[in-house]
Design an enzyme around this catalytic site. Structure first.
Site, mmCIF file in Angstrom:
data_model
loop_
_atom_site.group_PDB
_atom_site.id
_atom_site.type_symbol
_atom_site.label_atom_id
_atom_site.label_comp_id
_atom_site.label_asym_id
_atom_site.label_seq_id
_atom_site.Cartn_x
_atom_site.Cartn_y
_atom_site.Cartn_z
ATOM 1 N N LYS A 116 77.993 -61.284 -36.714
ATOM 2 C CA LYS A 116 78.624 -62.568 -36.963
ATOM 3 C C LYS A 116 78.015 -63.313 -38.143
ATOM 4 O O LYS A 116 78.705 -64.041 -38.861
ATOM 5 C CB LYS A 116 78.563 -63.422 -35.697
ATOM 6 C CG LYS A 116 79.424 -62.884 -34.555
ATOM 7 C CD LYS A 116 79.340 -63.771 -33.338
ATOM 8 C CE LYS A 116 80.309 -63.301 -32.251
ATOM 9 N NZ LYS A 116 80.019 -61.958 -31.767
ATOM 10 N N GLU A 200 75.927 -72.504 -34.551
ATOM 11 C CA GLU A 200 76.926 -73.133 -35.409
ATOM 12 C C GLU A 200 77.464 -74.374 -34.716
ATOM 13 O O GLU A 200 77.312 -74.544 -33.497
ATOM 14 C CB GLU A 200 78.070 -72.171 -35.717
ATOM 15 C CG GLU A 200 78.905 -71.783 -34.519
ATOM 16 C CD GLU A 200 79.982 -70.772 -34.872
ATOM 17 O OE1 GLU A 200 79.902 -70.193 -35.960
ATOM 18 O OE2 GLU A 200 80.889 -70.568 -34.046
ATOM 19 N N ASN A 235 83.862 -69.721 -22.552
ATOM 20 C CA ASN A 235 84.045 -69.016 -23.827
ATOM 21 C C ASN A 235 84.724 -67.660 -23.671
ATOM 22 O O ASN A 235 84.760 -66.875 -24.610
ATOM 23 C CB ASN A 235 82.705 -68.831 -24.556
ATOM 24 C CG ASN A 235 81.963 -70.132 -24.710
ATOM 25 O OD1 ASN A 235 82.526 -71.111 -25.187
ATOM 26 N ND2 ASN A 235 80.715 -70.164 -24.277
ATOM 27 N N GLU A 275 89.490 -63.735 -36.154
ATOM 28 C CA GLU A 275 89.626 -64.903 -35.297
ATOM 29 C C GLU A 275 89.399 -66.184 -36.087
ATOM 30 O O GLU A 275 88.510 -66.265 -36.931
ATOM 31 C CB GLU A 275 88.637 -64.822 -34.132
ATOM 32 C CG GLU A 275 88.836 -63.588 -33.259
ATOM 33 C CD GLU A 275 88.123 -63.684 -31.929
ATOM 34 O OE1 GLU A 275 87.335 -64.632 -31.745
ATOM 35 O OE2 GLU A 275 88.358 -62.813 -31.072
ATOM 36 N N GLU A 288 85.096 -65.121 -36.716
ATOM 37 C CA GLU A 288 84.489 -63.802 -36.703
ATOM 38 C C GLU A 288 85.576 -62.752 -36.809
ATOM 39 O O GLU A 288 86.770 -63.054 -36.652
ATOM 40 C CB GLU A 288 83.682 -63.578 -35.428
ATOM 41 C CG GLU A 288 84.533 -63.636 -34.156
ATOM 42 C CD GLU A 288 83.698 -63.561 -32.896
ATOM 43 O OE1 GLU A 288 82.471 -63.570 -32.998
ATOM 44 O OE2 GLU A 288 84.294 -63.480 -31.810
ATOM 45 N N ASN A 290 86.548 -59.090 -35.078
ATOM 46 C CA ASN A 290 86.258 -58.094 -34.053
ATOM 47 C C ASN A 290 86.701 -56.740 -34.569
ATOM 48 O O ASN A 290 87.897 -56.491 -34.761
ATOM 49 C CB ASN A 290 86.980 -58.441 -32.752
ATOM 50 C CG ASN A 290 86.363 -59.647 -32.074
ATOM 51 O OD1 ASN A 290 85.249 -59.588 -31.588
ATOM 52 N ND2 ASN A 290 87.081 -60.751 -32.069
ATOM 53 N N PHE A 348 84.409 -70.222 -9.983
ATOM 54 C CA PHE A 348 84.681 -68.970 -10.694
ATOM 55 C C PHE A 348 83.487 -68.021 -10.725
ATOM 56 O O PHE A 348 83.337 -67.232 -11.657
ATOM 57 C CB PHE A 348 85.162 -69.242 -12.124
ATOM 58 C CG PHE A 348 86.428 -70.035 -12.202
ATOM 59 C CD1 PHE A 348 87.648 -69.398 -12.133
ATOM 60 C CD2 PHE A 348 86.401 -71.412 -12.314
ATOM 61 C CE1 PHE A 348 88.833 -70.120 -12.188
ATOM 62 C CE2 PHE A 348 87.573 -72.150 -12.376
ATOM 63 C CZ PHE A 348 88.788 -71.498 -12.315
#
Length: 666
Positions: A116, A200, A235, A275, A288, A290, A348
């Site tokens: 990244k 970031e 995320n 992305e 980034e 992928n 969750f």
């Protein structure tokens, strides 16, 4: 073309690759760990090779073990799926040395874009906007706090080699930056074998939109539209769709062209995803790239008709793309819901165990609707604590977004899954949420709409009445069955009543049922009428009904005096009584839950990583008590209120089940 390929992965993505390879006439080799000996991908493949113990860092991501499987099987090429070794340049280099084709990008592109930090620098050099941040690696927690303070909170701590939401934390202050750094570092080391972390700026109220690119070894590159991935939790993407309800044609074209330029700049080949974060004014910022197949690739396949796995195989075989940019057309709308083994009623948290019932909705393709389910599990199989909690990816396609959403609603209601905690109710609730339906979503959607977690959905009154009518009609069928098998000699004289009281979600409905051969007309006390038709029989766990000409799908379970009904994210206890029974039932006291307020219970099956307190210690609200690891994620359990620790029942290294008592308080 290759005669045999090895899939260096497991679960649903391994099954997905096997399906396309089989259609292309290519033999397949699966690899498996001790935990996956009886897994679906092993059964589907033509051959299977054992690669080690259950933990991924002792099996699936051990390059030497995978290379041994390649040699033993004679595979000519390897598809890495996603996760595991899919973005590991050392693996790509090792395959090159073996003379085995990698069904993915070149090693150099993985190094450039897979990291990244490097990818952001290259994107910036290419003129692509990037999110503000510090590109250098962070050495320790104190440096993380200093840098985060300079950038300005909130910040995102990310694993450089990360993906799939692993090794990522949002920090809103110094303490969270310090804790988040260590947790991200631990998760990154466990999941990827690389604990490098960078920071970031966390952009609030963003949309997460990504562009699918496809490049060959002859300098050709195209983009296949975008995917909206803004419905995220921790995320990690939960629901994706294509196209985005937010983008216009001009923005789509600009994003697509930049994505292809970036891919070509690093010599990228194969399928990949660029992305972006997109703000409310349609400004987009590179996040980034992928360098692999994305989990959510099916929605792109559904709106373009392009099999991305097939294209990856053909590109790896040296074939040029036969598609040109002008050939790409976006047709209709597709939605993907990720079904996870996690309990939405327990915030969750991961859930493991045996799938005592697993009956997905039937896959189907027509001119106006498609239902697709990518999965790697089966009824009776085990959900392990060692791997990602994904069970399946349920996808629907239709000519319009509203039709695709309605198709997803029906498909989710028809998805039968028992034995473990799962997020089906939550997915259903999102499909009915006004913000999602309108397309007014950001990556903050779940946090904003479910700030206290998910406690189940409540049906609006109109739908609740339809459910009440349906259950009343179903109960009549069950009562008729009961009278016929009761063993009484005078069955032919016994009659099933027509007047009933249905109670659900705190509401009471007095109904009268007028039945005929085609169904039942249910009359409510206020004069309203619902017509119910169904072929449901008592004992069937799924009821497909027609109420007033519209489909209604219910999951049905029997409880004392009624039924457990699950639909549209709601979990209802629906009682059906004769009028006199209803009077008496109203007098019954409710059972009180046991008091566990002075105990810290393990919220999921997992491993105790650390205990942060000791007996006799006073703790404050929000203070960390211990850390539990499950399914590659670290979960910090905190004090809910001020208390004194009286007893600790578990220690680091202990494996606990759900509701095991970790510690007690005075």
């Amino acid at each position: 073309m290759f005669k045999k390929i090895l899939i260096a992965n497991r679960g649903e993505i391994a099954c997905r690759v096997i399906r396309t390879a089989r259609a292309m006439g290519i033999g397949t080799v699966a690899i498996y760990s001790d935990a996956d000996r009886n897994a679906l991908h092993v059964e589907m493949a033509d051959e299977a090779v054992h690669v080690g113990p259950a933990p991924a860092n002792q099996s699936y991501i051990v390059i030497d073990n995978v290379l041994r499987a390649i040699r033993d099987s004679g595979a000519e090429a390897v598809h890495p799926g996603y996760g595991f070794l899919s973005e590991n340049p050392k693996f790509a280099a090792a395959l090159e040395e073996e003379g085995v084709a990698f069904i993915g990008p070149p090693k150099g592109a993985i190094e450039a874009m897979g990291d990244k930090i490097t990818s952001k620098k290259l994107a910036k050099e290419a003129g692509v906007n990037t999110v503000p941040g510090v590109m250098g690696l962070i050495e320790d927690a104190e440096e993380a706090v200093r840098i985060a303070s300079e950038i300005g909170y909130p910040v995102m701590l990310k694993a450089s080699a990360g993906g799939g939401g692993k090794g990522m934390r949002i920090a809103w202050d110094d303490e969270e930056a310090r804790e988040g750094f260590q947790s991200s570092k631990n998760e990154a080391a466990s999941s990827f074998g690389d604990d490098r972390i960078f920071i970031e700026k966390f952009v609030t109220q963003p949309r997460h939109i990504e562009i699918q690119v496809l490049c060959d070894q002859h300098g050709n590159g195209i983009y296949l539209g975008e995917r909206e991935c803004s419905i995220q939790r921790r995320n990690q993407k939960v629901i994706e769709e294509a196209p985005s309800p937010f983008l216009d044609a001009e923005t789509r074209e600009r994003m697509g062209e930049q994505a292809v330029v970036l891919a070509k700049a690093v010599g990228y080949t194969s399928a990949g995803t660029v992305e972006f974060i997109v703000d409310g004014d349609k400004n987009f910022y590179f996040l980034e790239m992928n360098t692999r197949l994305q989990v959510e690739h099916p929605v792109t396949e559904l709106i373009t008709g392009v099999d991305l796995v097939e294209q990856m195989i053909r590109v790896a075989n040296g074939e040029p793309l036969t598609l040109h940019q002008e050939d790409v057309e976006l047709n209709g709308w597709a939605i993907e819901s990720r079904l996870y083994a996690e309990d939405p009623y327990r915030n969750f948290l991961p859930s493991i165990g045996r799938l005592t019932r697993y009956r997905p909705p039937q896959e189907a393709v027509t001119e106006t609707a498609i239902v697709r389910n990518d999965t790697g599990v089966f009824e009776g199989g085990e959900i392990s604590m060692y791997y990602d909690p994904m069970i399946a990816k349920l996808c629907t396609w239709a000519p319009s977004r509203s039709e695709a959403i309605e198709g997803m609603r029906v498909a989710l209601d028809a998805f039968e899954l028992e034995g473990i905690g799962h997020n089906l109710p939550f997915l259903s609730a999102v499909m009915d949420h006004p913000r999602f339906v309108s397309g007014d979503i950001t990556t903050a959607f779940i946090g904003e709409e479910y700030p206290e977690g998910f406690a189940g959905a409540e049906l609006e009154h109109t739908r609740l009445r339809k459910v009440a009518a349906a259950v009343a009609a179903m109960n009549r069928v069950a009562e008729i069955r009961r009278t016929r098998i009761s063993g009484r000699m005078d069955n032919h004289e016994r009659k099933v009543g027509t007047d009933w009281v249905v109670t659900a979600q705190g509401a009471r409905f007095d109904v009268t049922i007028d039945a005929d051969r085609e169904g039942a007309t249910v009359h409510f006390a206020d004069g309203s009428i619902h017509r119910v038709a169904s072929d449901w029989l008592p004992g069937q766990p799924l009821a497909r009904l027609d109420v007033d000409g519209e489909p209604l799908v219910l999951k049905v379970g029997r409880i004392t005096g009624g039924y457990r009904i699950r639909t549209r994210g709601a979990d209802l206890r629906v009682h059906v009584h004769a009028p006199r029974q209803a009077e008496l039932a109203a007098l019954m006291p409710e059972k009180q839950a046991a008091d566990t307020s002075k105990m810290l219970l393990c919220p999921m099956p997992g491993l105790i990583v650390k205990i942060d307190v000791e007996p006799g210690q006073e703790v404050q609200e929000g203070q960390p008590l211990c850390t539990v690891e499950a399914m590659k994620m670290e979960n910090i359990l905190r004090a809910e209120r001020r208390a004194v620790v009286s007893k600790i029942n578990a220690g680091p290294g202990d494996s606990l089940a759900v509701d095991d008592v970790i510690m007690e308080f005075e």
